[in-house]
Each structure stands twice: as structure tokens, then as C-alpha cells.
Design a protein around this motif. Structure first.
Motif: not given
Length: 639
Positions: A615-639
Motif C-alpha cells: 500500500s501507499n504508506y507501506g502498511f495495511l492501515g485498515a488492520l495495522h497501526d503504524p504508531i510505535g511505542r508511546m508513553f502517556y500520563l493521565e490525571l483526573s479528579k472527581d468532585f
């Protein structure tokens, strides 16, 4: 950003949501090449044209080839067919997404009925901007110059050191003169208002009370696709050599008009929960039998009316074993793009079998422009779903489920497929005809069949489709005072049948291929079994593992997607190339206490890359995700 709010107002509760989402993606890729639906000519006046005039600017042309025969003294214009002006630098694409969603509603009780009503509105906008693209008009103006600052398409590396680089680069200011930016803005919105009510005891039967739930809904959908003026026909490109005007002024892009559409849908739905047998009735091998009866009707402002039913049931034999089954009909109207779009373009790698077979050349994949337009003659997709299975709980905390399901659809909205359109062109040309959906340029030189300009492949209703599969699940929860709580959830799905009936055109191709009319290396992929083709793996599986102790929890999600075949290319033996399976792992650590929550995690923790495809970008976008390792931080507060 997302927030919720609720407040009691007398006997009612007011509740609301408000969210905003923003994302920006920036990337680079090589410069576009001219496409056959917007031909670029090099005028005879081009300073570097080797077939230019004998004299230029009053002196002998230093770039005209010597000893030419059949070339007039005024020179000849040339046509660019395969050229990519990489000396401009790469294109930069910036995709900006913005989305807003708001909800406000009331809920309460009235005479044993629970009711709820809400208004929602969501709006989304995507601005797809490509920078450093080429204007066809400005590019040809740079080609028409008779001075050394003309754009030179005949430069590059020298013969002995062709990979060294550009030995005679074009003038930098000239290159800058034909570079522009182009964007495409897509906007959608959805507004709804609904009212729902339910009652646990509508009336009584010998086995218990019949429950009721129902409601009404009105929604309005809008869709707008606003393309750059150089793409939607406002700014056109006229070849100064041929005098032909084309609807696009962006190199590598075909013309596409703007689209604006909307529809309003009214819906009425209801459901009954009916106890048939209860434990108190003392029926052997029956602890309980319950039925669910439901129906939904919708009225489209632009499409028509429809009503579809659903029946489901469960039979609890003993506490540890339950059987279940359901049958339903469903309906899907064409979306606004499928119904109203005047044409969108995609470029995919296809093999022009008609050209290579009839021109007696090697068959290779080429970038092919495909135009897909909406169709207001489309009929709805109708489907019937049936499933049956069991739930087994042999010990506390352990649950095993297995379900078999089938889905039979009629009138599925799809396309014939550009590769099939090209094969049909080959089949017709064998009897002196041609496929009008395959638009070609005039043959050049010894060509019997001209090069592809584009393939028109509009949406239409496919033949019947049948899918069958088995879903398996296993979950276990273990609670300990000393070591905390452990849970594991395993789920797997096997696609046992995916059969797409052939359209009349596809059936002709299947029969012709079986008769050997196409030669070797040809596969008809849009019909027949679709398992492991077109992005439909036979197996999918997930494993969700969680440990909790006090305010701390740790989790991991393992996802597996089975192998599929890449139908966009063939191996040297004529077989499809298989894309390997892909397994990804997401993990997190969370701390939650007194309404505060902090989570740190990693998606695709082992940085798995998607299998390489054609495919154009070298991966099957309908099935596979090209995004590599990704770190995230979530903060939330209920009140």
C-alpha cells in the motif's frame, strides 16, 4: 479535555457533558509526479529542451542535440510521462483535527416509569493541509522560459556517477516560484434530541413481571467537504502546448468538486423483557427462560422508512450453565459521502493487465488513480443476524463463554474494485470493445492500448454476503486479602466463513480467469472467500491482565491479529504475498484515591512495527497501526 456535571433539581436530575479534542499530525513524503489526467507538456521554448529551436535568444541553442532528423528548426514540445521533481524537496502534510461535543439532559421518575431526555451536539473538523506542492500552471510557466533560469527536467546525476546527486540543479528561485500550499477541510456535525422511558413492571405474567423500555429520537447529520480552489475546479490548468484545460492545478491530484449534504432521521424504538419460565414454577431442567422482544423504526428525510425486529432468549438450566440465542434484522442507509459525493480520488498500486498483455510488455504494478463517486440510486444494506451459545461458570469467579454467529447481508455498499475494472477492460478488448470506466490516454508509438488516466469505480450495491464465526471468552477473578485481586480476561474470535457473492461483472471475470483468458498470475479478490484477504484475518485474540491492591493497580492488554494476504502485489510465482501476524502489548500503572487518579502507561510497549505491505504508506492501515511505542500520563479528579 472532558468534563461532566450533574445537579438535582427537585425530583429531577440535570446532567451534562462537555468535551474538546485537538490533534495535529505532521509528516513528510516525496514530491508528487504528474498524473495522466493532467498532462504536463514541456514547450519547445524551454532553454534545456534537447529538441528545442536551432536558435534561442538570437544565438545558437547550446542544448539542442546535434544531427537531429525530422525535428523542425522551431523545435518540438515534449510530454512528461514519468518524472518526479524531487529537487523541490519533500511535501509536508499537516493534519489538524478538532472536535467538540456537548450534552445536556434531564432524568427522573414518574408513576413507576424512569425517564430521560437529552440534547446532544457534536462537531468535527479536519484540516488536511499539504505544503510545498506544485502548481501545474506555475510549473509549466517555469518550463516555458527560454533563459537559463528555466526549470530543467533533463538534469540529474552524470552517467558514470548517476547516484551522486543533481549535477546541474535548477535555479532555486525558479523552483520556489511554482510551489504552493493546498488544503482540504472536512466538517461533520450531529445533533440529536431524544426521550426514553422504562418500567420494570409493565404487567405481570405467571413467570414474573414484563419490563418495558422505549423512546423516540430525532437526529440531523451534516457533511461538508471543502477542497482547495486548485482542486475543486475554481482554479484550472490549461496546457499552453495542447490548449487542453484540466480541472486540477495541483500536480499529482485529480479534480474533485466540493460536497455539502445533510439529512434528518426520526426514530421510534421499543423493547419488552418477558419472563417465560421462573424457578418457582418447578419445570424440570429449567431455572428460568427469558425473552427479549424489540423493534426499531427509522424515517430518513432523503431515503425512506424502515422497521426492523429483534428476538433474543436465555435458558438457565442450572446456576452454572446458561444457553442463549438471538435473531435480529438490521438496516444501514448509505452514509452522506456514499450518497452525495461527487467524486473522491485515491491512488493505489494496480497492475494494468490490459496494457501489458496487449502491448506485450512486462506486467508490473503502477500507481493508479481511482475515482469513487456517490450514487443516489443506492439501496439500503439489509442484514439478518443469528447467534447461539452458552455461559458456563463451574466455580466462583470463573466464566467461560462460547458463541457461534452468522450474518447474512444483502445489498452491501461497496465497489467493483479498480483491479477488476482493469481486468474487465482486458476481457472486453479481446472482443473489440472496452470498459468505459477505465479511462485511457491515446496510444503512443507502438502501443496498442494507451496508458491509464484513471479508473471510475463508483459505489454500488454488491451481491449477498455471508459471514460466520465463533467467539470464545474466558474470565477469572481471584480475590485475596494478602496479595490483592487478580483478574484475567481472554477473548478469541475465529472467522469461519466470509463469502462474498460475485456481481455480474465479477462473475464474468471469474469465469474468464478459469478459462485462461487472462493468463497466469491473476486473482479475482472482490468476490468469493474473503478470509485472509482484503484485511480480514481468520483469527483475532486479546488478553487483559489486571492486578489491584488498595489504591494501586497494574494492567496489560495483549492484542493479536492473524496473518492476511496482500492482494496489491504478487510474488514471482504468481501467488499473493502473506503479511505476518502482529501482536502488541499495552501496559499501565495506576494510583487512585479520594477521587484522584493518576495513570502512567505505554501503548505498543515493545515497539512492534506493522508488516510491510504494497500500500501507499507501506502498511495495511485498515488492520495495522503504524504508531510505535508511546508513553502517556493521565490525571483526573472527581468532585
Amino acid at each position: 479535555m472532558f468534563g461532566t456535571f450533574s445537579q438535582d433539581i427537585g425530583p429531577m436530575e440535570f446532567f451534562s457533558e462537555l468535551g474538546y479534542y485537538h490533534a495535529e499530525l505532521e509528516g513528510k513524503r516525496e514530491q508528487s509526479a504528474p498524473i495522466s489526467s493532467a498532462v504536463i507538456s514541456i514547450p519547445a521554448s524551454n532553454f534545456y529542451n534537447p529538441f528545442g529551436a536551432t536558435t534561442i535568444n538570437g544565438v545558437a541553442n547550446p542544448n539542442r542535440l546535434a544531427n537531429l532528423t525530422g525535428v523542425p528548426t522551431t523545435g518540438l514540445a515534449l510530454r512528461i510521462t514519468t518524472y518526479r521533481p524531487v529537487d523541490t524537496g519533500p511535501r509536508t502534510f499537516v493534519v489538524t483535527d478538532d472536535m467538540v461535543r456537548g450534552l445536556a439532559g434531564l432524568r427522573g421518575d414518574w408513576r413507576d416509569f424512569k425517564w430521560e431526555s437529552a440534547v446532544t451536539y457534536s462537531w468535527a473538523r479536519t484540516n488536511d493541509e499539504t505544503r510545498n506542492v506544485i502548481s501545474n500552471t506555475l510549473f509549466q510557466q517555469a518550463l516555458a522560459k527560454s533563459t537559463p533560469d528555466a526549470y530543467n527536467p533533463f538534469n540529474g546525476g552524470t552517467q558514470p556517477t548517476y547516484s551522486f546527486g543533481d549535477a546541474t540543479p535548477s535555479n532555486a528561485d525558479t523552483i520556489k516560484s511554482f510551489l504552493v500550499n493546498a488544503n482540504r477541510i472536512g466538517t461533520t456535525s450531529l445533533a440529536t434530541i431524544d426521550f426514553k422511558a422504562s418500567k420494570a413492571e409493565l404487567f405481570k405474567l405467571p413467570a414474573g413481571s414484563v419490563g418495558f423500555a422505549g423512546g423516540v429520537e430525532i437526529r440531523k447529520e451534516t457533511y461538508q467537504d471543502n477542497r482547495d480552489s486548485r482542486l475543486d475546479g475554481k482554479i484550472t490548468y490549461t496546457d499552453v502546448v495542447t490548449g487542453i484545460t484540466y480541472g486540477t492545478d495541483i500536480m499529482g491530484a485529480s479534480p474533485a468538486p466540493d460536497v455539502k449534504a445533510d439529512r434528518t432521521v426520526s426514530a421510534l424504538f421499543g423493547e419488552l423483557s418477558v419472563p417465560v419460565v421462573s424457578e418457582e414454577m418447578g419445570v424440570p431442567l429449567v431455572k428460568s427462560i427469558d425473552l427479549q422482544l424489540a423493534a426499531r423504526g427509522e424515517s430518513y428525510s432523503d431515503f425512506g422508512d424502515v422497521v426492523k425486529p429483534k428476538i433474543a432468549g436465555s435458558w438457565v438450566i442450572v446456576d452454572a450453565l446458561k444457553l442463549r440465542s438471538s435473531w435480529s434484522q438490521s438496516y444501514r442507509a448509505p452514509n452522506l459521502a456514499q450518497f452525495y459525493s461527487a467524486g473522491t480520488q485515491v491512488a493505489n498500486t494496480r497492475t494494468d493487465f490490459a496494457a501489458c498483455r496487449l502491448n506485450n510488455t512486462t506486467c508490473t504494478g503502477v500507481s493508479t488513480l481511482e475515482v469513487r463517486a456517490g450514487n443516489q440510486k443506492l439501496k439500503p444494506e439489509d442484514a439478518e443476524t443469528f447467534s447461539y451459545g452458552l455461559v458456563f461458570q463451574p466455580i466462583k469467579g470463573l466464566t467461560f463463554t462460547i458463541d457461534s454467529w452468522s450474518l447474512k447481508s444483502d445489498g452491501v455498499i461497496g465497489i467493483q474494485g479498480a483491479q477488476n475494472q482493469i481486468l474487465y477492460d482486458l476481457l472486453l478488448r479481446q472482443s473489440g470493445k472496452s470498459n468505459p470506466n477505465v479511462v485511457r490516454l491515446a496510444p503512443v508509438g507502438t502501443q496498442v492500448v494507451g496508458d491509464l488516466s484513471f479508473v471510475q469505480d463508483d459505489y454500488f450495491n454488491l451481491g449477498p454476503r455471508t459471514l460466520e464465526g465463533i467467539d470464545i471468552g474466558l474470565s477469572y477473578d481471584l480475590k485475596t486479602k494478602k496479595y490483592g485481586n487478580f483478574s484475567i480476561d481472554l477473548a478469541g474470535s475465529k472467522l469461519t466463513e466470509f463469502q462474498q457473492s460475485a456481481s455480474p461483472l465479477q462473475q464474468e471475470l471469474i469465469d474468464a480467469n478459469a478459462a485462461g483468458k487472462f493468463g497466469t498470475g491473476v486473482t479475482i479478490t472482490q468476490a468469493g472467500s474473503q478470509i485472509q484477504v482484503n484485511g480480514n484475518p481468520e483469527w483475532r485474540a486479546t488478553a487483559n491482565l489486571t492486578w489491584r491492591k488498595g489504591p494501586i493497580s497494574v494492567g496489560a492488554l495483549v492484542s493479536y491479529v492473524g496473518p492476511v494476504f496482500d492482494t496489491g502485489t504478487l510474488l514471482v510465482d504468481g501467488q499473493n504475498y502473506q503479511l505476518e501476524s502482529m501482536t502488541t502489548v499495552n501496559t499501565y500503572v495506576q494510583y487512585r484515591k479520594d477521587g484522584y487518579r493518576a495513570r502512567f502507561g505505554a501503548r505498543n510497549a515493545f515497539d512492534q512495527k506493522p508488516p510491510l505491505s504494497s500500500s501507499n504508506y507501506g502498511f495495511l492501515g485498515a488492520l495495522h497501526d503504524p504508531i510505535g511505542r508511546m508513553f502517556y500520563l493521565e490525571l483526573s479528579k472527581d468532585f
